[in-house]
Write a protein that holds these residues in place. Structure first.
Motif, PDB file in Angstrom:
ATOM      1  N   ASP A  59       0.804  -1.222   0.000  1.00  0.00           N
ATOM      2  CA  ASP A  59       0.000   0.000   0.000  1.00  0.00           C
ATOM      3  C   ASP A  59       0.838   1.272   0.000  1.00  0.00           C
ATOM      4  O   ASP A  59       0.469   2.264  -0.632  1.00  0.00           O
ATOM      5  N   GLU A  60       1.951   1.266   0.742  1.00  0.00           N
ATOM      6  CA  GLU A  60       2.726   2.493   0.887  1.00  0.00           C
ATOM      7  C   GLU A  60       4.201   2.148   1.084  1.00  0.00           C
ATOM      8  O   GLU A  60       4.528   1.218   1.820  1.00  0.00           O
ATOM      9  N   VAL A  61       5.051   2.899   0.424  1.00  0.00           N
ATOM     10  CA  VAL A  61       6.493   2.773   0.623  1.00  0.00           C
ATOM     11  C   VAL A  61       7.062   4.192   0.654  1.00  0.00           C
ATOM     12  O   VAL A  61       6.977   4.916  -0.344  1.00  0.00           O
ATOM     13  N   ILE A  62       7.578   4.587   1.783  1.00  0.00           N
ATOM     14  CA  ILE A  62       8.267   5.862   1.933  1.00  0.00           C
ATOM     15  C   ILE A  62       9.718   5.518   2.236  1.00  0.00           C
ATOM     16  O   ILE A  62      10.017   4.971   3.310  1.00  0.00           O
ATOM     17  N   ALA A  63      10.592   5.793   1.285  1.00  0.00           N
ATOM     18  CA  ALA A  63      11.986   5.368   1.368  1.00  0.00           C
ATOM     19  C   ALA A  63      12.612   5.699   2.716  1.00  0.00           C
ATOM     20  O   ALA A  63      12.505   6.832   3.203  1.00  0.00           O
ATOM     21  N   LYS A  65      11.782   5.097   5.615  1.00  0.00           N
ATOM     22  CA  LYS A  65      10.890   5.472   6.719  1.00  0.00           C
ATOM     23  C   LYS A  65       9.806   4.439   7.037  1.00  0.00           C
ATOM     24  O   LYS A  65       9.681   4.002   8.159  1.00  0.00           O
ATOM     25  N   ARG A  66       9.007   4.077   6.013  1.00  0.00           N
ATOM     26  CA  ARG A  66       7.842   3.238   6.306  1.00  0.00           C
ATOM     27  C   ARG A  66       7.432   2.393   5.111  1.00  0.00           C
ATOM     28  O   ARG A  66       7.519   2.812   3.969  1.00  0.00           O
ATOM     29  N   ILE A  67       6.924   1.185   5.443  1.00  0.00           N
ATOM     30  CA  ILE A  67       6.318   0.278   4.471  1.00  0.00           C
ATOM     31  C   ILE A  67       4.988  -0.164   5.073  1.00  0.00           C
ATOM     32  O   ILE A  67       4.928  -0.561   6.243  1.00  0.00           O
ATOM     33  N   VAL A  68       3.923  -0.112   4.282  1.00  0.00           N
ATOM     34  CA  VAL A  68       2.609  -0.596   4.714  1.00  0.00           C
ATOM     35  C   VAL A  68       2.137  -1.625   3.696  1.00  0.00           C
ATOM     36  O   VAL A  68       2.139  -1.365   2.486  1.00  0.00           O
ATOM     37  N   MET A  69       1.747  -2.799   4.206  1.00  0.00           N
ATOM     38  CA  MET A  69       1.326  -3.914   3.349  1.00  0.00           C
ATOM     39  C   MET A  69       0.069  -4.555   3.932  1.00  0.00           C
ATOM     40  O   MET A  69      -0.254  -4.354   5.100  1.00  0.00           O
ATOM     41  N   ARG A  70      -0.570  -5.371   3.107  1.00  0.00           N
ATOM     42  CA  ARG A  70      -1.692  -6.199   3.559  1.00  0.00           C
ATOM     43  C   ARG A  70      -1.506  -7.595   2.993  1.00  0.00           C
ATOM     44  O   ARG A  70      -0.956  -7.774   1.916  1.00  0.00           O
ATOM     45  N   TRP A  71      -1.997  -8.586   3.761  1.00  0.00           N
ATOM     46  CA  TRP A  71      -2.024  -9.954   3.270  1.00  0.00           C
ATOM     47  C   TRP A  71      -3.146 -10.689   3.977  1.00  0.00           C
ATOM     48  O   TRP A  71      -3.782 -10.170   4.886  1.00  0.00           O
ATOM     49  N   ASP A  72      -3.393 -11.917   3.540  1.00  0.00           N
ATOM     50  CA  ASP A  72      -4.500 -12.687   4.101  1.00  0.00           C
ATOM     51  C   ASP A  72      -4.280 -12.920   5.587  1.00  0.00           C
ATOM     52  O   ASP A  72      -3.250 -13.436   5.999  1.00  0.00           O
ATOM     53  N   GLY A  73      -5.267 -12.543   6.367  1.00  0.00           N
ATOM     54  CA  GLY A  73      -5.221 -12.777   7.800  1.00  0.00           C
ATOM     55  C   GLY A  73      -6.022 -13.992   8.196  1.00  0.00           C
ATOM     56  O   GLY A  73      -5.883 -14.518   9.288  1.00  0.00           O
TER      57      GLY A  73
END
Length: 160
Positions: A59-63, A65-73
């Protein structure tokens, strides 16, 4: 209300190197997605595959600083299926190291959700320890750690 957890730790390398060890599929495959690897770099708006079997929606990658992901829960028996959210934050430290925090949230508050969240907490804790050993000492802690990996299978905590 949903279930979630937070883990964190210090890695004695600069933030750019630590961040790259997560987004770069070759590096990630060297210490975490060792069976099957990672299909592509983590880029916002894409879906990559880890371990040849687990789709990861980025969903989001800020070099650096931050990575936001989703996967099957949810497991195969849970209907309707749902996703959990993983947020990784990378904080540069005054000593040149990096403080990494991983938060995963979104499991249903039931027995299956508790079991899955505990397994993923174990998995992310192991990932962070393996990344530290890999980056600081060039050691792959994961090799032979799980009996299933010796047979070329995913560890139980990472089967979706």
């Amino acid at each position: 209300m949903s279930l979630g957890f937070k883990i964190s730790g210090r890695i004695g390398k600069p933030v750019a190197e630590v961040f790259d060890a997560v987004v770069n599929p070759t590096k990630l495959s060297g210490y975490f997605t060792t069976i099957g690897g990672a299909s592509a770099p983590l880029v916002a708006g894409t879906t990559v595959t880890w371990w040849k079997a687990v789709p990861v929606e980025v969903d989001e990658v800020i070099a650096d600083k931050r990575i936001v992901m989703r996967w099957d829960g949810s497991g195969p028996d849970v209907r309707p299926p749902y996703k959990t959210r993983i947020e990784m934050n990378f904080e540069p430290l005054d000593d040149g190291g990096t403080f990494v925090t991983i938060v995963e949230t979104g499991w249903y508050e039931d027995e299956a959700g508790r079991k899955s969240s505990y397994g993923n907490c174990e998995g992310w804790s192991h990932m962070l320890a393996c990344m530290k050993a890999y980056l600081e000492y060039g050691i792959n802690l994961r090799e032979g750690f799980y009996p299933s990996e010796m047979r070329g299978e995913l560890p139980t905590s990472e089967r979706k």
